[in-house]
Structures are given as C-alpha cells and as structure tokens.
Design an enzyme around this catalytic site. Structure first.
Site, PDB file in Angstrom:
ATOM      1  N   GLY A 110      34.923  40.192  39.211  1.00 21.22           N
ATOM      2  CA  GLY A 110      35.308  40.937  40.099  1.00 21.22           C
ATOM      3  C   GLY A 110      35.998  42.278  39.919  1.00 21.22           C
ATOM      4  O   GLY A 110      35.810  42.894  39.014  1.00 21.22           O
ATOM      5  N   SER A 111      37.004  42.715  40.860  1.00 18.60           N
ATOM      6  CA  SER A 111      37.692  44.185  40.981  1.00 18.60           C
ATOM      7  C   SER A 111      38.649  44.262  39.781  1.00 18.60           C
ATOM      8  O   SER A 111      38.846  45.626  39.531  1.00 18.60           O
ATOM      9  CB  SER A 111      38.481  44.316  42.225  1.00 18.60           C
ATOM     10  OG  SER A 111      37.356  44.113  43.380  1.00 18.60           O
TER      11      SER A 111
END
Length: 573
Positions: A286-287
């Site tokens: 993810g981020s």
C-alpha cells in the site's frame, strides 16, 4: 676308623648342601625366565592388538586433544557475544522393548507406566503413550530430558525406559529470534534459519571452535518482539512482522515474525509457525510505496516544485477510476499528498514520470527478485514483466499491483534515507572493512529531501502516533486491502508503518506490520496503520534508541522551515 667315618660324613653333607643350593638357583632362574616370558608375551599381545585396532577397526579414529575439547557443534551468538544457540550433553528418553529379553517388555502395565511418565512430563498424552508402549515399538519418547527428570524416570524401575546421553542443541533465549536461528534436526543438521546457512561451518572442526556472530542484538530483538506481540493482541491480528535495519551497513539488528515457535521444542504447532512473514511472505504494502514514488519523480526531474498543486478528484483511466479512501479536497501539493496519503495525486505523479521510469527504480531497489539476505526461505515478488502500461505504473506507485516482502520494503527505505545507496540486508555481523560499497539508486540531494518529507508525515500527517519526543522519527503508513477471490477483500487489511530515525541523520529503518488487524478499543475501532502499526514504532524506538546509541535529544530535529508553510498545520505553527 671313627675319624675317617666322621670326615666322610662331613664331606657328604657339604656336597648335599651345594647340590640343594644349585637346585634352588636353577628354580629361581626358571621362575624369572617364566615371568619374563609371560611379560614378553603380554607386551607382544598388546602391541599386536594396538596394531590390529589401528589397521582394521574403523570405529577407533585418532582424535587430537584440541579437537576433543571442541563443542560438537559451534555456538551462535548475537553481535555482542550473547549466546543464541549452544550444544551441550543431555539425556533422551528411549523405549527399548527388548530390554528384558523375550516376553513382556515392562514389569508394570503400559497404562501404569504412562501414568507415571505423565506425572514427570505433564505435556505428554497419557492415552497415546500407553498405546505406544503396548505396541512394543522401539523409539524416542522424548528428546530433551533434564537431569532431575532423568532421575525420576529411573525411579520408575522399568529397564525398558532407557536414558541415553546425547548432544543437544539448546537455545537459551527460547523462542526469541526463532525465525532467524531455525533449529537443528534429529540428524544433527541445521534447518530453516541460520542453523542451516551456517551448518557446514558449525560442524567443521576447523571452525566450530569459534562462535559465529550474527548481526542481531538480543536487546533490540526482544523489544521488537514484545511490541509486535502487544500490537497484535491489542488488535486481534492473525500475525505480525517487523525488522530493524542499519541503513549504512545493511545489518539486521532484529527480525521478528509472529506467531513464533520454540526451537527447543519442535512440535506440530511450532512447525505451523515456521513460515517467515518478513522474508518469505509477499504483500501489497500500500501507501508505504508513495515516498518511493516521490523520490523517483524527484530524481526524474518531474517533481521540482513541492508547492505545485495536483488534482485530487477521482481520476478515470482505462475503464478504471482511481479514488482516495475519502474526500481530500480539490487539490494537494506533494507534502500534503504524503501526509494525507492520496492515491489520486500519486497517479498524476506517475503519469508525468512515466511507468517505465518507476519500474526501473523499483527494479534497482530489488523489488523484482527475492530479497537479499542469507536465510534460505525467501519469497519471490509478484512482479509484472515486460513493459508496464500506465495504469499498472499508477497502481504500483501507490502500493498495489506488485507484492513484495517487508524486507524488500526495509531495504528500499534504507536506500531512500541513507543518501541513496542500496546495500543488501545481512544477518552476519560486519567489520567496517566488510561493509559493501552499495549501488546508487537515488541522488544524495533526493535522499535529503525525502528525509524532510518523511519527518513531516510524523509531525503533521498520518504518522503522528509514531512520533516519540526527541527521537526525530519519520515514516509512512500503509493500509492495503488483501486480494481474494473476485477482487480485494475490504474487511482484510495489511497495516504497515515504514519508519527511520533519527531523520536529521538516519541510522536505522524500522518496519512494523500487522496482518488483518481488527478495529478494537485499543485502536479506537480503526483498522488502518495510523492507529495500530504507527503506535508500535512510537513505543519501540524509545526502547531501542538509547541501546543503539541514539538517546533522545529535544534540541535537534530536521529543518522543515522551507516546507512547513506548504501545509496548513505547518503554516499555523
């Protein structure tokens, strides 16, 4: 006449005395000869026996005094000499059904013996043990038996319960660092971890006398495992993983995968937990990828003005619409994008940079191959070969589309914050002249900028709960949905916080990951990394910082004066 007779008698007596003396001397000589002959025969037999054994008996081999003093398997220590694995004499419990010859192998009934063994070893299954004794099949009943327990077994009075002495491998730290160490099998060979990697060295008489020092610090390892365990229990996560990495050398100071196993006792439960989430399990993280994307854009020359605003509205592309988890406003600049973690703005940055450029940077960071570390179990990333279409590059830019291990992420962050040089991770303690030169991935100036941005995330953004006073922590949260049948599972997240400290001169990277955390009271009923993974780092760094030579210092910090005005929080302060 009488005088003559007397003289003759005297002479005869003298002759008889001489004869007796000669006979005595002869007997003495004969006895001496017999004794000498006997000793000669014994000596000759001994010489023949020694020669025979030397030439024909393969089980009797010459052993030097020095070799006899060596441990049967070398010791493994942490970087400070603390023992992690040792060999020592121990007892085993062996069942010999032929101990009494023909007939019954036990004096008492199998059930009675099983009951008495259960009293000594409470973890034994009494029913299963009684059945095994009744079948009369030879084998181990237990591999590790303490001396006091061996005495209690002997007191049972069953000759079939034998207690042979064996060389045992002992892990004095218990389950701590189990995924690093591995264990030693019944055949005396290393399994899974560094026991397997160093197996030849640990068994070789030429090297096993010198302890093998790992890069691990047991104090840091213990703190990491403790904080991950607390975070895992507080959020009812199914697992967790973490690593502490020296950014300048690649040395791993701690590596933990939970649930753990105990190398002192390998059972079914332990075998199920041997899978290493740090080096062998691949995740879409993810981020946490977004800072890497920004660094690639800075190096490519497409991100030059941090105050420039990008549209944060949903971005339709190729029949797919890129959205953020919630409305972040009409536009964001680069610091705001990282602080609020915008997928949309990241996609715009990749569009300008080009998917090919991002793919090359990810490859330079080792994301397209198994992680570089000595452990045998290393997961292969889910990586798209060939030319990446723009949509693929955009999704990779915000942490989806490729899956890597937490160790990949740790090495990438170390590269990003240490001046831009990639070095492989290692579990060996390195001398200064053994540190690899590394390969350049990012410019030094780009690395300096990223250190500012990572610090801003901890001061103003989603990493606030990791900001321990005085330790200048910087990092990025990542909360990625796990893929499943028919798409991503919105109820199953991988929550990660990738951090470094101290950001004014980064020395260590810390990764904390929770697998499928739940929203609980402890996390304010939130499942994202800002609420569960970031606090783990916030508690861990103050514990390990002073140990690693980074005491808290409130007078130092990263200079954010040129970036703070670009965000509302900074402009107010």
């Amino acid at each position: 006449m009488n005088a003559l007779t007397f003289s003759t008698a005297i002479y005869s007596g003298r002759v008889q005395s001489v004869t007796l003396r000669q006979r005595s001397l002869s007997v003495a000589r004969l006895r001496v000869l017999l004794v000498a002959a006997l000793f000669t025969a014994l000596a000759f037999a001994a010489v023949v026996r020694i020669a025979f054994l030397g030439l024909t008996d393969a089980t009797h081999s010459a052993t030097s005094f020095a070799e006899a003093l060596l441990p049967p398997r070398g010791e493994i220590t942490d970087r400070n000499g603390q023992p992690l694995a040792r060999a020592f004499p121990a007892f085993a419990l062996w069942y010999n059904p032929e101990a009494l010859g023909e007939g019954s192998s036990l004096v008492k009934s199998p059930k009675e013996v099983a009951l008495e063994l259960k009293a000594i070893f409470p973890d034994m299954d009494e029913t299963e043990l009684a059945d095994r004794l009744a079948k009369g099949k030879a084998g181990y009943l237990r591999r590790r038996v303490l001396p006091e327990d061996a005495n209690r077994v002997q007191a049972i009075g069953e000759l079939a319960l034998e207690l042979p002495q064996e060389t045992d491998r002992h892990y004095p730290q218990g389950s701590m660092g189990a995924h690093v160490l591995g264990y030693v099998g019944a055949d005396g060979r290393g399994r899974v971890g560094m026991e397997a990697v160093l197996d030849k060295q640990l068994r070789d008489p030429a090297t096993r006398g010198t302890p093998s020092a790992l890069s691990i610090d047991v104090r840091v390892q213990g703190a990491l495992e403790d904080e991950l365990t607390q975070g895992m229990r507080a959020t009812n996560a199914i697992g967790s993983a973490g690593i502490v990495l020296d950014v300048d050398t690649g040395e791993v100071l701690a590596l933990a995968s939970l649930p753990e196993f105990d190398p002192n006792k390998i059972d079914e439960a332990g075998a199920a937990n041997m899978f290493n989430r740090v080096t062998n399990q691949v995740y879409e993280l993810g981020s946490t990828f977004k800072p890497l994307t920004v660094a690639a854009g800075i190096d490519a020359g497409t991100i030059t003005d941090f105050g420039r605003r990008y549209s944060a509205r949903p971005f339709p592309i190729g029949g797919f619409t890129i959205r953020d988890s919630h409305d972040l406003g009409a536009s964001l600049n680069t610091p705001e994008m990282l602080m609020h973690s915008s997928n949309v703005v990241t996609a715009h940055m990749v569009r300008e940079m080009g998917a090919g450029r991002l793919k090359q940077v990810m490859a330079d960071l080792g994301m397209n191959a198994r992680p570089e570390i000595e452990l045998p179990a290393k997961g292969f990333p889910i990586w798209s070969s060939g030319e990446w279409p723009l949509l693929r590059g955009m999704t990779v830019g915000y942490g989806h589309g490729i899956a890597v291990t937490p160790l990949h992420l740790a090495s990438a962050y170390a590269t990003m914050v240490n001046g831009g040089l990639y070095r492989p991770a290692t579990l060996h303690k390195l001398a200064p002249n053994q540190v690899p030169k590394g390969r350049r991935v990012f410019k030094a100036s780009t690395s300096a900028r990223m250190n500012q941005l990572l610090r801003m995330i901890a001061v103003y953004g989603t990493g606030k709960k990791a900001d321990a006073p005085g330790f200048r922590i910087g990092g990025k949260t990542g909360s990625a949905e796990k893929p499943g049948a028919g798409g991503y599972k919105k109820t199953s997240l991988v929550a990660t916080f990738a951090a470094a400290f101290p950001m004014d001169r980064p020395r260590y990277v810390v990764i904390a990951m929770l697998d499928e955390p739940k929203g609980t009271v402890a996390s304010s009923f939130q499942r994202t990394a800002a609420w569960n993974a970031a606090p783990i780092v916030g508690r861990l760094v103050p514990r390990i910082g002073p140990i690693l030579g980074v005491p808290p210092d409130a007078t130092r910090d990263v200079d954010l004066t040129d970036l703070a005005p670009l965000v509302p929080q900074g402009a107010k302060e």
